[in-house]
Design a protein around this motif. Sequence first.
Motif, PDB file in Angstrom:
ATOM      1  N   GLY A 100       0.711  -1.015   0.171  1.00  0.00           N
ATOM      2  CA  GLY A 100       0.610  -0.035   0.231  1.00  0.00           C
ATOM      3  C   GLY A 100       0.391   1.199   0.125  1.00  0.00           C
ATOM      4  O   GLY A 100       1.686   1.243  -0.921  1.00  0.00           O
ATOM      5  N   TYR A 101       0.348   2.226   1.084  1.00  0.00           N
ATOM      6  CA  TYR A 101       1.152   3.213   0.647  1.00  0.00           C
ATOM      7  C   TYR A 101       1.207   4.262   2.915  1.00  0.00           C
ATOM      8  O   TYR A 101       0.948   3.849   3.205  1.00  0.00           O
ATOM      9  N   GLY A 102       2.698   4.652   2.476  1.00  0.00           N
ATOM     10  CA  GLY A 102       2.746   4.767   3.578  1.00  0.00           C
ATOM     11  C   GLY A 102       2.281   6.546   3.571  1.00  0.00           C
ATOM     12  O   GLY A 102       2.166   7.482   2.332  1.00  0.00           O
ATOM     13  N   LYS A 103       2.246   7.387   4.463  1.00  0.00           N
ATOM     14  CA  LYS A 103       2.581   8.854   4.949  1.00  0.00           C
ATOM     15  C   LYS A 103       3.174   9.821   4.179  1.00  0.00           C
ATOM     16  O   LYS A 103       4.337   9.216   5.827  1.00  0.00           O
ATOM     17  N   ALA A 104       3.224  10.886   4.283  1.00  0.00           N
ATOM     18  CA  ALA A 104       4.561  11.393   4.713  1.00  0.00           C
ATOM     19  C   ALA A 104       2.951  13.115   5.190  1.00  0.00           C
ATOM     20  O   ALA A 104       3.215  13.828   4.044  1.00  0.00           O
ATOM     21  N   VAL A 105       4.024  13.457   6.388  1.00  0.00           N
ATOM     22  CA  VAL A 105       3.227  14.955   6.687  1.00  0.00           C
ATOM     23  C   VAL A 105       3.837  15.771   6.703  1.00  0.00           C
ATOM     24  O   VAL A 105       5.170  15.795   7.371  1.00  0.00           O
ATOM     25  N   LEU A 106       3.843  16.088   5.970  1.00  0.00           N
ATOM     26  CA  LEU A 106       4.937  17.964   6.064  1.00  0.00           C
ATOM     27  C   LEU A 106       4.041  18.725   7.694  1.00  0.00           C
ATOM     28  O   LEU A 106       2.874  19.516   7.726  1.00  0.00           O
ATOM     29  N   ASN A 107       5.242  20.064   7.792  1.00  0.00           N
ATOM     30  CA  ASN A 107       5.072  20.722   8.696  1.00  0.00           C
ATOM     31  C   ASN A 107       4.116  21.844   8.501  1.00  0.00           C
ATOM     32  O   ASN A 107       4.759  22.178   7.127  1.00  0.00           O
ATOM     33  N   LYS A 108       3.274  22.915   9.090  1.00  0.00           N
ATOM     34  CA  LYS A 108       3.540  23.804   9.023  1.00  0.00           C
ATOM     35  C   LYS A 108       4.126  24.989   8.812  1.00  0.00           C
ATOM     36  O   LYS A 108       5.452  25.090   9.253  1.00  0.00           O
ATOM     37  N   PRO A 109       4.695  25.366   7.628  1.00  0.00           N
ATOM     38  CA  PRO A 109       5.946  26.603   8.064  1.00  0.00           C
ATOM     39  C   PRO A 109       5.288  28.023   8.618  1.00  0.00           C
ATOM     40  O   PRO A 109       4.574  28.179   9.100  1.00  0.00           O
ATOM     41  N   ARG A 110       6.788  28.282   8.997  1.00  0.00           N
ATOM     42  CA  ARG A 110       7.020  29.677   9.627  1.00  0.00           C
ATOM     43  C   ARG A 110       6.821  30.618   8.644  1.00  0.00           C
ATOM     44  O   ARG A 110       7.786  30.519   8.106  1.00  0.00           O
ATOM     45  N   LEU A 111       7.097  31.160   9.043  1.00  0.00           N
ATOM     46  CA  LEU A 111       6.158  32.717   8.063  1.00  0.00           C
ATOM     47  C   LEU A 111       6.874  34.275   9.207  1.00  0.00           C
ATOM     48  O   LEU A 111       7.043  34.481  10.134  1.00  0.00           O
ATOM     49  N   LEU A 112       8.779  34.286   8.741  1.00  0.00           N
ATOM     50  CA  LEU A 112       9.534  35.064   9.471  1.00  0.00           C
ATOM     51  C   LEU A 112       9.550  36.385   8.469  1.00  0.00           C
ATOM     52  O   LEU A 112       9.670  36.662   7.237  1.00  0.00           O
ATOM     53  N   VAL A 113       9.742  36.829   9.207  1.00  0.00           N
ATOM     54  CA  VAL A 113       9.678  38.674   8.905  1.00  0.00           C
ATOM     55  C   VAL A 113      10.936  39.767   9.669  1.00  0.00           C
ATOM     56  O   VAL A 113      11.136  39.662  10.745  1.00  0.00           O
ATOM     57  N   ARG A 114      11.525  40.737   8.869  1.00  0.00           N
ATOM     58  CA  ARG A 114      12.556  41.173   9.442  1.00  0.00           C
ATOM     59  C   ARG A 114      12.677  42.580   9.050  1.00  0.00           C
ATOM     60  O   ARG A 114      12.706  42.028   7.604  1.00  0.00           O
TER      61      ARG A 114
ATOM     62  N   LEU B 217       7.438  46.262  15.023  1.00  0.00           N
ATOM     63  CA  LEU B 217       6.685  45.270  15.140  1.00  0.00           C
ATOM     64  C   LEU B 217       5.285  45.348  16.037  1.00  0.00           C
ATOM     65  O   LEU B 217       5.652  45.449  16.872  1.00  0.00           O
ATOM     66  N   CYS B 218       4.393  44.742  15.243  1.00  0.00           N
ATOM     67  CA  CYS B 218       3.273  44.645  16.505  1.00  0.00           C
ATOM     68  C   CYS B 218       3.335  43.205  17.538  1.00  0.00           C
ATOM     69  O   CYS B 218       3.977  42.637  18.432  1.00  0.00           O
ATOM     70  N   GLU B 219       4.333  42.623  16.528  1.00  0.00           N
ATOM     71  CA  GLU B 219       4.839  40.591  16.708  1.00  0.00           C
ATOM     72  C   GLU B 219       5.405  40.839  18.054  1.00  0.00           C
ATOM     73  O   GLU B 219       7.018  41.873  18.236  1.00  0.00           O
ATOM     74  N   LYS B 220       5.414  40.005  19.320  1.00  0.00           N
ATOM     75  CA  LYS B 220       7.160  39.823  19.896  1.00  0.00           C
ATOM     76  C   LYS B 220       7.651  38.659  20.060  1.00  0.00           C
ATOM     77  O   LYS B 220       8.319  38.391  20.144  1.00  0.00           O
ATOM     78  N   PHE B 221       7.195  38.176  18.917  1.00  0.00           N
ATOM     79  CA  PHE B 221       8.257  36.452  19.238  1.00  0.00           C
ATOM     80  C   PHE B 221       8.980  36.429  18.280  1.00  0.00           C
ATOM     81  O   PHE B 221       8.669  36.136  17.298  1.00  0.00           O
ATOM     82  N   SER B 222      10.443  36.962  18.181  1.00  0.00           N
ATOM     83  CA  SER B 222      11.370  36.760  17.421  1.00  0.00           C
ATOM     84  C   SER B 222      12.680  35.866  18.084  1.00  0.00           C
ATOM     85  O   SER B 222      11.791  34.660  19.077  1.00  0.00           O
TER      86      SER B 222
ATOM     87  N   PHE C 160      11.395  37.738  12.782  1.00  0.00           N
ATOM     88  CA  PHE C 160       9.870  38.448  13.313  1.00  0.00           C
ATOM     89  C   PHE C 160       8.626  37.183  13.244  1.00  0.00           C
ATOM     90  O   PHE C 160       8.298  36.878  11.788  1.00  0.00           O
ATOM     91  N   ASP C 161       8.105  36.159  14.124  1.00  0.00           N
ATOM     92  CA  ASP C 161       7.622  34.836  13.456  1.00  0.00           C
ATOM     93  C   ASP C 161       6.201  35.459  13.685  1.00  0.00           C
ATOM     94  O   ASP C 161       5.654  35.750  14.658  1.00  0.00           O
ATOM     95  N   ILE C 162       5.462  35.457  12.353  1.00  0.00           N
ATOM     96  CA  ILE C 162       3.795  36.525  12.323  1.00  0.00           C
ATOM     97  C   ILE C 162       2.985  35.548  12.486  1.00  0.00           C
ATOM     98  O   ILE C 162       3.468  34.390  11.230  1.00  0.00           O
ATOM     99  N   LYS C 163       2.116  35.574  12.913  1.00  0.00           N
ATOM    100  CA  LYS C 163       0.437  34.743  12.035  1.00  0.00           C
ATOM    101  C   LYS C 163       0.174  34.933  11.326  1.00  0.00           C
ATOM    102  O   LYS C 163       0.577  35.951  10.616  1.00  0.00           O
ATOM    103  N   TYR C 164      -0.240  33.660  10.495  1.00  0.00           N
ATOM    104  CA  TYR C 164      -0.742  33.995   9.258  1.00  0.00           C
ATOM    105  C   TYR C 164      -2.429  33.654   9.062  1.00  0.00           C
ATOM    106  O   TYR C 164      -2.525  32.063   9.738  1.00  0.00           O
ATOM    107  N   LYS C 165      -2.620  33.737   8.362  1.00  0.00           N
ATOM    108  CA  LYS C 165      -3.807  32.562   7.527  1.00  0.00           C
ATOM    109  C   LYS C 165      -3.543  32.070   6.985  1.00  0.00           C
ATOM    110  O   LYS C 165      -2.668  32.316   5.817  1.00  0.00           O
ATOM    111  N   SER C 166      -3.850  30.471   6.980  1.00  0.00           N
ATOM    112  CA  SER C 166      -3.783  29.395   6.060  1.00  0.00           C
ATOM    113  C   SER C 166      -4.881  29.551   5.374  1.00  0.00           C
ATOM    114  O   SER C 166      -6.109  29.282   5.608  1.00  0.00           O
ATOM    115  N   LEU C 167      -4.988  28.627   3.926  1.00  0.00           N
ATOM    116  CA  LEU C 167      -5.850  28.590   3.175  1.00  0.00           C
ATOM    117  C   LEU C 167      -5.229  26.996   2.392  1.00  0.00           C
ATOM    118  O   LEU C 167      -4.938  26.789   1.873  1.00  0.00           O
TER     119      LEU C 167
END
Lengths: 241, 480
Positions: free
Chosen positions: A145-159, A167-172, A188-195
């Motif tokens: 059959g098939y095995g699964k490969a699950v990708l992680n959610k990417p982080r969006l960084l800004v500088r 910047l409003c973001e506090k998580f550097s 800065f690791d910013i939150k984003y909406k994912s679709l």
Amino acid sequence: MINVYYLSAIFFLYISSNVYASNNGCLSFDVLLTQNIENQGFHRELKWLLEVIRPDTSTLIKNECSFAVELDMPPSVFVNPDELADLQRLGILKTFIGEFVDIELTEHEATNHTVYIFIETDDFSKVSLTLPFHARYQRSQISGGYGKAVLNKPRLLVRCLQKKEKLCEKFSTEAPCDFRGDEKCQWFDIKYKSLLEVNEMLVPVGDLDHYPLVSIVTLSIGCMGCIYILSLFSVFSKKPI
Amino acid sequence: MIMDNWFQKFVRIHYGIHLMTSLIIRFGLIGYSIYHDKVYTIPYTDVDYRVFTDASRYVLLGESPYERHTYRYSPLLAIALIPNLKICFIFGKILFSVIDILVALLIRKILIYNIEEYSEFSKTKYLSIEGTEKSINDSKNVRSNHNLKKIKLSLVHDDTLNFIANISIIAWLYNPLTIAIATRGNCDSIAGLLVLTTIFCIQCKKKYFLGGLFHGLAIHFRLYPIFYSLTLFMFLSNYSYYVHPAAVKITSKKTVCKQNEEKRTIFKKKYLMYLIPNRNQISLVLGCLMSLVLSIGFFYYLYGFKFIYETYLYHFVRHDTRHNFSLYFYLQYLTAFIKNVPFWQNILMTLPQLVLIVVISVRYGLDKISFNFGIVIQTIVMVTYNTVLTSQYFVWIMVVLPLCIWQIKMSIISAGSCILVWFVAQGAWLFPAFLLEFKGQNTFIYVWLQGVAFFCANIAILGRLIMNHKPHDFKILKKY
């Protein structure tokens, strides 16, 4: 008269709210990231569409802001450093890989590695990115059959280099400054909406139920080939008498 | 007929022009590769070429070339390709193309020497055999005289020699596979050059020590020529022989039964005598050991254990489970992560090819005129039975195959069908492999089945080659 008062009040409020926002030094982000996995099989492409809705491009350029995507690749997939070097040379994609990638390993021998994709553009309202990556072979299992490969959610960084607005973001976080990866910078690791997040793919896996058949046929065909050739030697002999 | 004429005319062009033309073709493709790599995302240049160049960079910095991941070649290659960084990125490709030309020249030299030497032998020794035959049967004698005439007519002719030599170098020079290998920047033709130089030194120049040195270097460079060692050793044996063409003609018709009776024993005590070396064999072995020990010792001193591991040991411990043409791919993949694989599995995987290689070494190594053919079929066995098989390995066959084209007497139709079967078997493998790799369908079992089919096709073609191998039949030479 009342109308004029009203309008001016609204105008004043509008201005003051704007002033308030910038005075607060807070540059907040409203970003939409659409992710898709294209192609099938072992060689895939991650397609991202990055839409920076707020702030607008001119503000970003004024502040000399730059974006990067940080993606942690699990053991089941990998990016090929040589391939990324090619894309870099052609000016298509600027990337940096955090760790050494052994492209020959199978899934359960491999470890994670991190890829940074640096976005260079004049128009941040719509940026599309394509990252080629590959699935690793997985351990064969009973009934295949098939095995699964699950990708992680990417982080969006800004500088932002020009600190006109904070910047409003506090998580550097620390990450390479650019694709050369020589120096580390504060991002800065910013939150984003994912679709429409597709983050999983199927990889064909060898079927251990085939083992008896495969071992018997393979090994006996190998031996039969040998015997056939040896038999030809005795029939077509050219030794002198 | 017109096609035939055209082909004849094409072959008869002076070999220098063939060399020049093929060099120009290669340079043209190298030029194209520069353009292609700039424009397209999928590069024309082989991945390994960048690996070599990166390794050269490490050498230039005074570091080990094995710092570059997946560099598994001799450090000599990284050193030779330093001009890639100093002069021009395409230097290596030009070098490989020039090596292709040198290979063609060597093929020509070896071939002409072989045919001339054998025809010389046929003339000198003929009378004595004729004499013995005469006393047995008069009618045979008439036929033998006829043979003598034929050989004289066909072999003294320079034109014929040139024609055969040209066909052989054409098979190498205009082979799409070899052109692609050189211009994409693959180093396998260097190993081929070293193998041919070894054969040239031993066969044509009778310089056994020098031949040994080159053989050691070839093994150092690419490891696979190690399997030729026994063949080379046997070639220099006191027991090696030439079969007289006339003798073969007569025996093949009359004394088949007698011969078969003799053949029934697989092993004779006499065979052990073959292993006692004579002076030539000792100098061959010494030469080989000397260059091997020197090169390996030197680079071990420079780069340490990683050099030994990456260049040599890796080939024994490798578990490349990704799909390839090999018969053994699926079996290896299935058992790659099982701890208790039965020991007989590994034995059965390696034994058939070992047996074949040893038998071919002794059988064809001793037969002087068939020596080159022995090298060819040994290479085919090696490639066919390899546990990892990609199209790059076919170059090993392409390098030596031209040496014995003239000995294979096949009609155009059967030769064509052999080639067709070979390509169809590869194409049939590609289909399930494509579905697996690019469509993500689980077609492992079909890839394996096609691997089995490809293996059978290879063995069948090998069988045809052995059946049609008639080095003593000079009729075909007379045709041209």
